[in-house]
Design an enzyme around this catalytic site. Sequence first.
Site, PDB file in Angstrom:
ATOM      1  N   SER A 142     -82.442   4.024 -81.548  1.00 19.66           N
ATOM      2  CA  SER A 142     -82.245   3.055 -82.627  1.00 19.66           C
ATOM      3  C   SER A 142     -81.881   3.866 -83.864  1.00 19.66           C
ATOM      4  CB  SER A 142     -83.566   2.304 -82.865  1.00 19.66           C
ATOM      5  OG  SER A 142     -83.566   1.656 -84.112  1.00 19.66           O
ATOM      6  N   TYR A 155     -92.897   1.863 -83.542  1.00 18.85           N
ATOM      7  CA  TYR A 155     -91.499   1.796 -83.088  1.00 18.85           C
ATOM      8  C   TYR A 155     -90.733   3.035 -83.550  1.00 18.85           C
ATOM      9  CZ  TYR A 155     -86.947  -0.454 -82.150  1.00 18.85           C
ATOM     10  OH  TYR A 155     -85.699  -0.773 -81.671  1.00 18.85           O
TER      11      TYR A 155
HETATM   12  P1  NAD Z   1     -84.794  -8.088 -75.843  1.00 19.73           P
HETATM   13  O1  NAD Z   1     -86.137  -8.598 -76.200  1.00 19.73           O
HETATM   14  O2  NAD Z   1     -83.629  -9.014 -75.885  1.00 19.73           O
HETATM   15  O3  NAD Z   1     -84.817  -7.429 -74.385  1.00 19.73           O
HETATM   16  C1  NAD Z   1     -85.826  -6.527 -74.006  1.00 19.73           C
HETATM   17  C2  NAD Z   1     -86.063  -6.655 -72.521  1.00 19.73           C
HETATM   18  O4  NAD Z   1     -87.053  -5.677 -72.153  1.00 19.73           O
HETATM   19  C3  NAD Z   1     -86.608  -8.027 -72.102  1.00 19.73           C
HETATM   20  O5  NAD Z   1     -85.865  -8.555 -71.030  1.00 19.73           O
HETATM   21  C4  NAD Z   1     -88.038  -7.728 -71.702  1.00 19.73           C
HETATM   22  O6  NAD Z   1     -88.540  -8.589 -70.663  1.00 19.73           O
HETATM   23  C5  NAD Z   1     -87.934  -6.291 -71.219  1.00 19.73           C
HETATM   24  N1  NAD Z   1     -89.225  -5.599 -71.205  1.00 19.73           N
HETATM   25  C6  NAD Z   1     -90.211  -5.644 -72.130  1.00 19.73           C
HETATM   26  N2  NAD Z   1     -91.260  -4.934 -71.710  1.00 19.73           N
HETATM   27  C7  NAD Z   1     -90.935  -4.412 -70.501  1.00 19.73           C
HETATM   28  C8  NAD Z   1     -91.602  -3.586 -69.582  1.00 19.73           C
HETATM   29  N3  NAD Z   1     -92.863  -3.154 -69.795  1.00 19.73           N
HETATM   30  N4  NAD Z   1     -90.970  -3.239 -68.442  1.00 19.73           N
HETATM   31  C9  NAD Z   1     -89.713  -3.685 -68.189  1.00 19.73           C
HETATM   32  N5  NAD Z   1     -89.038  -4.492 -69.019  1.00 19.73           N
HETATM   33  C10 NAD Z   1     -89.648  -4.837 -70.173  1.00 19.73           C
HETATM   34  O7  NAD Z   1     -84.560  -6.827 -76.790  1.00 19.73           O
HETATM   35  P2  NAD Z   1     -83.238  -5.986 -77.172  1.00 19.73           P
HETATM   36  O8  NAD Z   1     -82.998  -6.216 -78.607  1.00 19.73           O
HETATM   37  O9  NAD Z   1     -82.176  -6.197 -76.191  1.00 19.73           O
HETATM   38  O10 NAD Z   1     -83.828  -4.506 -77.046  1.00 19.73           O
HETATM   39  C11 NAD Z   1     -83.475  -3.633 -75.995  1.00 19.73           C
HETATM   40  C12 NAD Z   1     -83.674  -2.202 -76.470  1.00 19.73           C
HETATM   41  O11 NAD Z   1     -82.814  -1.944 -77.575  1.00 19.73           O
HETATM   42  C13 NAD Z   1     -85.084  -1.877 -76.937  1.00 19.73           C
HETATM   43  O12 NAD Z   1     -85.436  -0.565 -76.532  1.00 19.73           O
HETATM   44  C14 NAD Z   1     -84.953  -1.938 -78.443  1.00 19.73           C
HETATM   45  O13 NAD Z   1     -85.921  -1.154 -79.097  1.00 19.73           O
HETATM   46  C15 NAD Z   1     -83.561  -1.384 -78.629  1.00 19.73           C
HETATM   47  N6  NAD Z   1     -82.914  -1.698 -79.893  1.00 19.73           N
HETATM   48  C16 NAD Z   1     -82.699  -2.984 -80.259  1.00 19.73           C
HETATM   49  C17 NAD Z   1     -82.063  -3.239 -81.470  1.00 19.73           C
HETATM   50  C18 NAD Z   1     -81.767  -4.636 -81.926  1.00 19.73           C
HETATM   51  O14 NAD Z   1     -81.400  -4.794 -83.095  1.00 19.73           O
HETATM   52  N7  NAD Z   1     -81.875  -5.655 -81.091  1.00 19.73           N
HETATM   53  C19 NAD Z   1     -81.651  -2.182 -82.284  1.00 19.73           C
HETATM   54  C20 NAD Z   1     -81.905  -0.876 -81.873  1.00 19.73           C
HETATM   55  C21 NAD Z   1     -82.527  -0.643 -80.670  1.00 19.73           C
END
Ligand code: NAD
Length: 260
Positions: A142, A155
């Site tokens: 991130s 985080y």
């Molecule tokens: P999201 O909530 O849409 O998807 C996350 C997924 O991870 C979900 O399907 C959830 O069921 C799954 N998950 C949660 N705990 C789990 C576990 N213990 N085992 C297996 N699966 C699990 O979130 P997102 O925004 O798509 O985030 C995905 C990644 O991207 C994360 O690592 C997040 O930190 C990172 N990220 C997101 C953003 C953003 O702005 N959305 C920015 C930077 C980084």
Amino acid sequence: MKLAGKTALVTGAASGIGRGIARMLAHEGAAVAVADIDAAAAHTAAQAIVDRGGRAIGVPMDVTDEQAVNAGTQQVVEAFGGVDILVANAGIQIVNPIQDYAFADWKRMLAIHLDGAFLTTRAVLPQMYRDDRGGTVIYMGSVHSHEASPLKSAYVTAKHGVLGLARVLASEGAAHNVRSHVVCPGFVRTPLVEKQIPEQARELGISEDEVVQRVMLGGTVDGVFTTLEDVAQTVLFLCTFPSAALTGQSIVVSHGWFMQ
Ligand code: NAD
């Protein structure tokens, strides 16, 4: 198709960024394992890929559970014959100031982001090291792998942590043709971010619109959200880069919020 004959395991792929990556890797010809703690949603996301002509299976996997990670990885190997690409993407967000941050929440955050990254890496390496066939491991970092924000102690700590794991893997894996990277998105409008908007408004005492305009997009050069497509394209680029000149890197995709 750039990934014909390759197999990818993407964690947290039932939703958001992971789902977008799984879709793009499948579109480029990879057989994709959609791994997620939400088994029903993983199967739905995999079926959507199959319905569009791709190869995919849903794999129930809690990335914090060593047995579940090993069993899920074995399922992928049995279905597709190996693993060439791992995208360790599963993640959650819990916002709170440090003085109010529950220890249980801290441990859960680090377990999903860091234990999950370690356990999935360790599970796929025998496949990648076999006959030095190699592979690519992408950790979902991130902008918070490089920057701090209030309310996000666990985080930010976890996202900084994956930089270390990626660099060690780049060093250890080189002899076996394994490369690793961290992809570092800015804000992407997924369920993880939608949930934070009212939470941050409450904690910071500002409106939801201010959270979006000031907290989430204020540091960008153009006030625009990063998209699923932007992140998936970056992952594809790293997975298809033709030499080991590019390894151990973090690539920030954030509309200039963080420039390195
Ligand atoms: P999201 O909530 O849409 O998807 C996350 C997924 O991870 C979900 O399907 C959830 O069921 C799954 N998950 C949660 N705990 C789990 C576990 N213990 N085992 C297996 N699966 C699990 O979130 P997102 O925004 O798509 O985030 C995905 C990644 O991207 C994360 O690592 C997040 O930190 C990172 N990220 C997101 C953003 C953003 O702005 N959305 C920015 C930077 C980084």
